[in-house]
Enzyme design. Structure first.
Site, PDB file in Angstrom:
ATOM      1  N   ASN A   8       1.159  -1.006  -0.013  1.00  0.00           N
ATOM      2  CA  ASN A   8       0.033   0.101   0.063  1.00  0.00           C
ATOM      3  C   ASN A   8       0.905   1.220  -0.031  1.00  0.00           C
ATOM      4  O   ASN A   8       1.354   1.608   0.949  1.00  0.00           O
ATOM      5  CB  ASN A   8      -0.856  -0.098   1.340  1.00  0.00           C
ATOM      6  N   TRP A   9       1.040   1.993  -1.157  1.00  0.00           N
ATOM      7  CA  TRP A   9       1.686   3.180  -1.351  1.00  0.00           C
ATOM      8  C   TRP A   9       1.092   4.384  -0.630  1.00  0.00           C
ATOM      9  O   TRP A   9       1.868   5.165  -0.575  1.00  0.00           O
ATOM     10  CB  TRP A   9       2.079   3.210  -2.880  1.00  0.00           C
ATOM     11  N   LYS A  10       0.089   4.257  -0.159  1.00  0.00           N
ATOM     12  CA  LYS A  10      -0.815   5.351   0.524  1.00  0.00           C
ATOM     13  C   LYS A  10      -0.398   6.778  -0.622  1.00  0.00           C
ATOM     14  O   LYS A  10      -0.584   6.363  -1.870  1.00  0.00           O
ATOM     15  CB  LYS A  10      -0.141   5.457   1.948  1.00  0.00           C
ATOM     16  N   HIS A  86      -9.922   1.237   4.787  1.00  0.00           N
ATOM     17  CA  HIS A  86      -8.531   1.485   5.604  1.00  0.00           C
ATOM     18  C   HIS A  86      -8.840   2.267   6.692  1.00  0.00           C
ATOM     19  O   HIS A  86      -9.441   3.231   6.464  1.00  0.00           O
ATOM     20  CB  HIS A  86      -7.587   1.906   4.699  1.00  0.00           C
ATOM     21  N   GLU A  88      -6.899   4.846   7.802  1.00  0.00           N
ATOM     22  CA  GLU A  88      -6.897   6.252   7.582  1.00  0.00           C
ATOM     23  C   GLU A  88      -8.006   6.818   6.675  1.00  0.00           C
ATOM     24  O   GLU A  88      -8.154   8.083   7.030  1.00  0.00           O
ATOM     25  CB  GLU A  88      -5.369   6.167   6.730  1.00  0.00           C
ATOM     26  N   GLU A 160      -5.526  -5.176  10.591  1.00  0.00           N
ATOM     27  CA  GLU A 160      -4.422  -3.742  11.146  1.00  0.00           C
ATOM     28  C   GLU A 160      -4.738  -2.868  12.011  1.00  0.00           C
ATOM     29  O   GLU A 160      -5.801  -1.829  12.072  1.00  0.00           O
ATOM     30  CB  GLU A 160      -4.401  -2.994   9.770  1.00  0.00           C
ATOM     31  N   GLY A 166       2.209   2.631  11.025  1.00  0.00           N
ATOM     32  CA  GLY A 166       3.249   3.870  10.892  1.00  0.00           C
ATOM     33  C   GLY A 166       3.861   4.019  12.238  1.00  0.00           C
ATOM     34  O   GLY A 166       4.574   5.245  12.219  1.00  0.00           O
ATOM     35  N   SER A 203       3.346  -1.790  10.574  1.00  0.00           N
ATOM     36  CA  SER A 203       4.678  -1.725  10.666  1.00  0.00           C
ATOM     37  C   SER A 203       5.325  -2.967  10.372  1.00  0.00           C
ATOM     38  O   SER A 203       6.267  -3.343  11.028  1.00  0.00           O
ATOM     39  CB  SER A 203       4.847  -1.448  12.303  1.00  0.00           C
ATOM     40  N   GLY A 225       4.893   1.686   4.701  1.00  0.00           N
ATOM     41  CA  GLY A 225       6.080   2.433   4.714  1.00  0.00           C
ATOM     42  C   GLY A 225       7.383   1.239   4.017  1.00  0.00           C
ATOM     43  O   GLY A 225       7.800   1.898   2.965  1.00  0.00           O
TER      44      GLY A 225
HETATM   45  P1  13P Z   1       2.794   0.658   7.709  1.00  0.00           P
HETATM   46  O1  13P Z   1       3.438  -0.730   7.241  1.00  0.00           O
HETATM   47  O2  13P Z   1       3.751   2.059   7.236  1.00  0.00           O
HETATM   48  O3  13P Z   1       2.572   0.631   9.015  1.00  0.00           O
HETATM   49  O4  13P Z   1       1.312   0.990   7.226  1.00  0.00           O
HETATM   50  C1  13P Z   1       0.503  -0.265   7.215  1.00  0.00           C
HETATM   51  C2  13P Z   1      -0.798  -0.047   6.364  1.00  0.00           C
HETATM   52  O5  13P Z   1      -1.613   0.747   6.731  1.00  0.00           O
HETATM   53  C3  13P Z   1      -1.010  -0.853   5.263  1.00  0.00           C
HETATM   54  O6  13P Z   1      -2.202  -0.384   4.849  1.00  0.00           O
END
Ligand code: 13P
Length: 244
Positions: A8-10, A86, A88, A160, A166, A203, A225
């Site tokens: 997931n590149w966000k 997600h 976020e 998650e 993160g 993470s 990340g």
């Molecule tokens: P991180 O791996 O940066 O913690 O993010 C996890 C995530 O939200 C994947 O969708």
């Protein structure tokens, strides 16, 4: 199934050129790359082995929904997987469990595979509400499924925990296993004919991924990340292949 690694590149990277470079450097079988919508087309043209995923979707196939992207538009770009719910998006954009339910059934309706994200905040975990929250997210998130929708594709559930995203903190794999078996019991109660796969996110790095993937019940990982670093992601994929 082979362990599934979802990148997931966000909201990264900052340019088409950088997205193309990252796609070239990480194009591997058993990987699903979810770039921002804007880069789907360019990244899709580059990928030879990895499959394409999207980070979100709208629940209608077309119409007056300014700024939204439909499942059919994603399908037209050869997207196969779509992340829904997600944390976020729940946190910053006010996505509710019911919106997630609508998205999930639209994704299945278009013949794509949904990756439904569930997980509790730190406060919810500390107050013992972890199982209650996850039950709600599953019950409402999956409430619009029908036999027909279930017949087409399986559903990937990504556990998650919000506090692990993160932050460099990860769940204890034993606790993830408990959550997965809890979710399996809850899903049986829903009495649907869908098939489910379970992955972990939060993470994930090359240092900790093995502690999750060595368990058969954890069928993959959702990586944020670390998926932006080709060397790091390459190591994660190599470790995953050992358990596939
Ligand atoms: P991180 O791996 O940066 O913690 O993010 C996890 C995530 O939200 C994947 O969708």
């Amino acid at each position: 199934m082979a362990k599934l690694i979802v990148a997931n590149w966000k909201m990264n990277p900052e340019s088409v050129a950088a997205a193309e470079k990252l796609a070239k450097a990480t194009d591997t079988a058993s990987l699903v790359i979810c770039p921002p919508f804007l880069f789907l087309s360019n990244v899709g043209r580059i990928l030879q082995k990895a499959r394409l995923g999207a980070q979100d979707v709208f629940w209608q196939n077309s119409g007056a929904f300014t700024g939204e992207i439909s499942p059919l538009q994603l399908k037209d770009l050869s997207v196969e997987y779509v992340i829904v719910g997600h944390s976020e998006r729940r946190q910053y954009l006010g996505e509710t469990d019911y919106m997630v339910a609508q998205k999930l059934s639209a994704v299945l309706g278009a013949g794509l595979t949904p990756i439904l994200c569930v997980g509790e905040t730190k406060k919810q975990r500390d107050s013992g509400e972890q199982f209650k929250i996850i039950t709600e997210q599953l019950n409402i998130g999956l409430s619009l499924l029908t036999k027909n929708l279930c017949a087409s594709k399986s559903i990937i559930i990504a556990y998650e925990p919000v506090w692990a995203i993160g932050t460099g903190l990860t769940d204890d794999p034993d606790s993830t296993l408990k959550i997965i078996s809890f979710m399996k019991r809850e899903l049986l109660k829903l009495n649907q004919s869908c098939s489910y796969h379970f992955i972990y996110g939060g993470s994930v790095t090359s240092q900790n991924v093995e502690s999750f993937l060595r368990h058969q019940e954890i069928e993959g990982v959702l990586v944020g990340g670390a998926s932006l670093n080709p060397a790091e992601l390459g190591t994660i994929i190599k470790i995953a292949e050992r358990y596939s």
